[in-house]
Design an enzyme around this catalytic site. Structure first.
Site, PDB file in Angstrom:
ATOM      1  N   ASP A  71       0.876  -1.168   0.000  1.00 34.84           N
ATOM      2  CA  ASP A  71       0.000   0.000   0.000  1.00 34.84           C
ATOM      3  C   ASP A  71       0.918   1.224   0.000  1.00 34.84           C
ATOM      4  O   ASP A  71       1.645   1.447   0.978  1.00 34.84           O
ATOM      5  CB  ASP A  71      -0.903  -0.022   1.247  1.00 34.84           C
ATOM      6  CG  ASP A  71      -1.864   1.155   1.280  1.00 34.84           C
ATOM      7  OD1 ASP A  71      -1.651   2.142   0.540  1.00 34.84           O
ATOM      8  OD2 ASP A  71      -2.832   1.090   2.061  1.00 34.84           O
ATOM      9  N   VAL A  72       0.886   2.003  -1.080  1.00 33.96           N
ATOM     10  CA  VAL A  72       1.829   3.130  -1.183  1.00 33.96           C
ATOM     11  C   VAL A  72       1.547   4.226  -0.152  1.00 33.96           C
ATOM     12  O   VAL A  72       2.366   5.119   0.043  1.00 33.96           O
ATOM     13  CB  VAL A  72       1.855   3.751  -2.596  1.00 33.96           C
ATOM     14  CG1 VAL A  72       2.345   2.755  -3.625  1.00 33.96           C
ATOM     15  CG2 VAL A  72       0.498   4.344  -2.977  1.00 33.96           C
TER      16      VAL A  72
ATOM     17  N   ASN B 297       2.397   5.231 -10.255  1.00 29.26           N
ATOM     18  CA  ASN B 297       1.126   5.155 -10.992  1.00 29.26           C
ATOM     19  C   ASN B 297      -0.061   4.853 -10.081  1.00 29.26           C
ATOM     20  O   ASN B 297      -1.192   5.221 -10.404  1.00 29.26           O
ATOM     21  CB  ASN B 297       1.275   4.069 -12.074  1.00 29.26           C
ATOM     22  CG  ASN B 297      -0.062   3.623 -12.620  1.00 29.26           C
ATOM     23  OD1 ASN B 297      -0.679   4.287 -13.446  1.00 29.26           O
ATOM     24  ND2 ASN B 297      -0.543   2.474 -12.135  1.00 29.26           N
TER      25      ASN B 297
ATOM     26  N   TYR C 130      -9.600  14.927  -5.865  1.00 27.35           N
ATOM     27  CA  TYR C 130      -8.766  14.252  -6.873  1.00 27.35           C
ATOM     28  C   TYR C 130      -7.868  15.266  -7.582  1.00 27.35           C
ATOM     29  O   TYR C 130      -6.661  15.067  -7.736  1.00 27.35           O
ATOM     30  CB  TYR C 130      -9.668  13.523  -7.873  1.00 27.35           C
ATOM     31  CG  TYR C 130      -8.917  12.732  -8.919  1.00 27.35           C
ATOM     32  CD1 TYR C 130      -8.306  11.525  -8.606  1.00 27.35           C
ATOM     33  CD2 TYR C 130      -8.819  13.197 -10.236  1.00 27.35           C
ATOM     34  CE1 TYR C 130      -7.618  10.793  -9.578  1.00 27.35           C
ATOM     35  CE2 TYR C 130      -8.133  12.476 -11.207  1.00 27.35           C
ATOM     36  CZ  TYR C 130      -7.536  11.277 -10.874  1.00 27.35           C
ATOM     37  OH  TYR C 130      -6.846  10.562 -11.829  1.00 27.35           O
TER      38      TYR C 130
ATOM     39  N   LYS D 180      -3.741  15.598  -7.670  1.00 27.05           N
ATOM     40  CA  LYS D 180      -2.949  15.539  -8.903  1.00 27.05           C
ATOM     41  C   LYS D 180      -2.172  16.844  -9.131  1.00 27.05           C
ATOM     42  O   LYS D 180      -1.078  16.819  -9.693  1.00 27.05           O
ATOM     43  CB  LYS D 180      -3.852  15.200 -10.100  1.00 27.05           C
ATOM     44  CG  LYS D 180      -4.454  13.784 -10.012  1.00 27.05           C
ATOM     45  CD  LYS D 180      -3.375  12.695  -9.982  1.00 27.05           C
ATOM     46  CE  LYS D 180      -3.931  11.299 -10.052  1.00 27.05           C
ATOM     47  NZ  LYS D 180      -2.881  10.260 -10.064  1.00 27.05           N
TER      48      LYS D 180
HETATM   49  P1  NDP Z   1      -7.124   1.465 -11.926  1.00 22.56           P
HETATM   50  O1  NDP Z   1      -8.135   1.692 -10.876  1.00 22.56           O
HETATM   51  O2  NDP Z   1      -7.484   0.703 -13.138  1.00 22.56           O
HETATM   52  O3  NDP Z   1      -5.815   0.786 -11.266  1.00 22.56           O
HETATM   53  C1  NDP Z   1      -5.249   1.368 -10.127  1.00 22.56           C
HETATM   54  C2  NDP Z   1      -4.041   0.583  -9.709  1.00 22.56           C
HETATM   55  O4  NDP Z   1      -3.492   1.187  -8.525  1.00 22.56           O
HETATM   56  C3  NDP Z   1      -4.369  -0.859  -9.337  1.00 22.56           C
HETATM   57  O5  NDP Z   1      -3.252  -1.675  -9.633  1.00 22.56           O
HETATM   58  C4  NDP Z   1      -4.577  -0.774  -7.830  1.00 22.56           C
HETATM   59  O6  NDP Z   1      -4.417  -2.050  -7.224  1.00 22.56           O
HETATM   60  C5  NDP Z   1      -3.479   0.223  -7.461  1.00 22.56           C
HETATM   61  N1  NDP Z   1      -3.671   0.926  -6.195  1.00 22.56           N
HETATM   62  C6  NDP Z   1      -4.739   1.654  -5.797  1.00 22.56           C
HETATM   63  N2  NDP Z   1      -4.537   2.125  -4.555  1.00 22.56           N
HETATM   64  C7  NDP Z   1      -3.308   1.689  -4.167  1.00 22.56           C
HETATM   65  C8  NDP Z   1      -2.540   1.848  -2.991  1.00 22.56           C
HETATM   66  N3  NDP Z   1      -2.997   2.525  -1.945  1.00 22.56           N
HETATM   67  N4  NDP Z   1      -1.325   1.255  -2.926  1.00 22.56           N
HETATM   68  C9  NDP Z   1      -0.844   0.553  -3.986  1.00 22.56           C
HETATM   69  N5  NDP Z   1      -1.529   0.370  -5.126  1.00 22.56           N
HETATM   70  C10 NDP Z   1      -2.747   0.931  -5.208  1.00 22.56           C
HETATM   71  O7  NDP Z   1      -6.570   2.926 -12.322  1.00 22.56           O
HETATM   72  P2  NDP Z   1      -5.941   3.494 -13.674  1.00 22.56           P
HETATM   73  O8  NDP Z   1      -5.045   2.492 -14.279  1.00 22.56           O
HETATM   74  O9  NDP Z   1      -7.009   4.102 -14.452  1.00 22.56           O
HETATM   75  O10 NDP Z   1      -5.092   4.707 -13.068  1.00 22.56           O
HETATM   76  C11 NDP Z   1      -3.716   4.617 -12.769  1.00 22.56           C
HETATM   77  C12 NDP Z   1      -3.204   6.011 -12.449  1.00 22.56           C
HETATM   78  O11 NDP Z   1      -3.462   6.872 -13.543  1.00 22.56           O
HETATM   79  C13 NDP Z   1      -3.871   6.652 -11.238  1.00 22.56           C
HETATM   80  O12 NDP Z   1      -2.914   7.402 -10.535  1.00 22.56           O
HETATM   81  C14 NDP Z   1      -4.901   7.573 -11.866  1.00 22.56           C
HETATM   82  O13 NDP Z   1      -5.235   8.645 -11.021  1.00 22.56           O
HETATM   83  C15 NDP Z   1      -4.161   8.017 -13.096  1.00 22.56           C
HETATM   84  N6  NDP Z   1      -5.018   8.492 -14.170  1.00 22.56           N
HETATM   85  C16 NDP Z   1      -6.044   7.709 -14.631  1.00 22.56           C
HETATM   86  C17 NDP Z   1      -6.856   8.174 -15.645  1.00 22.56           C
HETATM   87  C18 NDP Z   1      -7.996   7.391 -16.169  1.00 22.56           C
HETATM   88  O14 NDP Z   1      -8.783   7.944 -16.954  1.00 22.56           O
HETATM   89  N7  NDP Z   1      -8.171   6.132 -15.819  1.00 22.56           N
HETATM   90  C19 NDP Z   1      -6.610   9.510 -16.257  1.00 22.56           C
HETATM   91  C20 NDP Z   1      -5.498  10.213 -15.704  1.00 22.56           C
HETATM   92  C21 NDP Z   1      -4.742   9.712 -14.704  1.00 22.56           C
HETATM   93  P3  NDP Z   1      -5.031  -2.411  -5.769  1.00 22.56           P
HETATM   94  O15 NDP Z   1      -6.431  -1.863  -5.773  1.00 22.56           O
HETATM   95  O16 NDP Z   1      -4.932  -3.879  -5.678  1.00 22.56           O
HETATM   96  O17 NDP Z   1      -4.149  -1.726  -4.780  1.00 22.56           O
END
Ligand code: NDP
Length: 258
Positions: free
Chosen positions: A62-63, A89, A154, A158
């Site tokens: 958990d980051v 990410n 959010y 960001k």
């Molecule tokens: P998803 O929800 O599809 O995936 C998120 C990932 O982050 C998963 O692997 C999840 O795994 C992990 N995660 C979430 N919380 C934590 C935590 N506390 N510690 C470690 N891992 C964590 O998101 P996206 O792929 O869409 O987004 C990825 C990044 O891109 C994010 O930062 C998002 O804000 C950013 N972004 C996304 C956009 C979009 O349209 N989708 C647009 C612009 C930016 P798990 O839940 O198992 O921890």
């Protein structure tokens, strides 16, 4: 162009953008540690990459938890030998009018989305500086450069990532390390699907109209494929963009990166 010999950590590497980034880095030759909270999907990603002949490991983390990030740093350095590339990410989304955003929600969004990249960068930057080469890529968002209705927490998180990126980039000038942010619009991932479902549930719109309404807020016609964000990460790690430092690179529309 190859990243052979490089060690990379991708947070949030179990799905969506992080998964596409992990695949792209591994395909370019880097050894990759993927980190996220839920171990099952994470281990499936590591297995998939290893089955394709790549070197990959899953480290649940958990980051938002400083001790968890310290463990990630230890495990990643044990597996990879050295961490040269960090892709911050992992992130979560939130939408609510500001009056309905609780302090707990605000703190959680800021902690995962902004403190997470801070903790991970602190953990991996010293090794990069000592070796004179490193790439930190922070996945911010177009919401890190502008505002919009119902995304105060959010968007604030960001904006913090973009400010953090520019400031750390200033600290590392001339060291061989670069720190940049990518600012995508809506990407085709679970996060976007959940946001669209929330809009549909709250407004009574169809899923299709809710998606169109979301895309209108960023001026997009289509969702960005996660692979396009991954390609931008590769460009910042090697190739034409490899000397770029302190930039917040917008990915606003499929094929439109500038
Ligand atoms: P998803 O929800 O599809 O995936 C998120 C990932 O982050 C998963 O692997 C999840 O795994 C992990 N995660 C979430 N919380 C934590 C935590 N506390 N510690 C470690 N891992 C964590 O998101 P996206 O792929 O869409 O987004 C990825 C990044 O891109 C994010 O930062 C998002 O804000 C950013 N972004 C996304 C956009 C979009 O349209 N989708 C647009 C612009 C930016 P798990 O839940 O198992 O921890």
């Amino acid at each position: 162009m190859t990243l052979a010999g490089r060690g990379a950590v991708v947070t949030g590497g179990s799905r969506g953008i992080g998964l596409a980034v992990a695949r792209a880095l591994a395909e370019a030759g880097a050894a990759v540690v993927v980190a996220a909270r839920a171990p099952d999907r994470l281990e499936a990603v590591a297995r998939e990459l290893c089955a394709a002949g790549r070197r990959a490991w899953a480290v649940p983390c958990d980051v938002a938890d400083p001790e968890g990030v310290r463990t990630l740093a230890r495990e990643a350095e044990t597996r990879l030998g050295h961490v040269d590339i960090l892709v911050n990410n992992a992130g979560i989304s939130h939408s609510a009018p500001v009056q309905k955003t609780t302090l707990e929600e605000w703190n959680r969004i800021l902690t995962v989305n902004a403190t997470g990249p801070f903790l991970c960068t602190q953990a991996f930057l010293p090794g990069m500086l000592a070796r004179g080469w490193g790439r930190v890529v922070n996945i911010a968002s177009v919401a890190g450069l502008g505002g919009g209705k119902y995304i105060a927490a959010y968007s604030a998180s960001k904006h913090a990532v973009v400010g953090f990126t520019r400031s750390v980039a200033a600290e590392v000038v001339g060291t061989g390390v670069t720190v940049n942010a990518l600012c995508p619009g809506y990407v085709d991932t679970d996060m976007t699907r959940q946001s669209v479902s929330r809009i549909a549930a709250k407004t009574g719109m169809s899923a299709e109209d809710a998606l169109r309404a979301a895309l209108d807020t960023t001026g997009q016609r289509r969702l960005i494929p996660p692979e396009e964000v991954a390609r931008a990460v590769l460009t910042l790690c090697h190739g034409a963009g490899s000397e770029t430092n302190g930039e917040a690179v917008v990915i606003a529309e499929p094929g439109s990166r500038r």
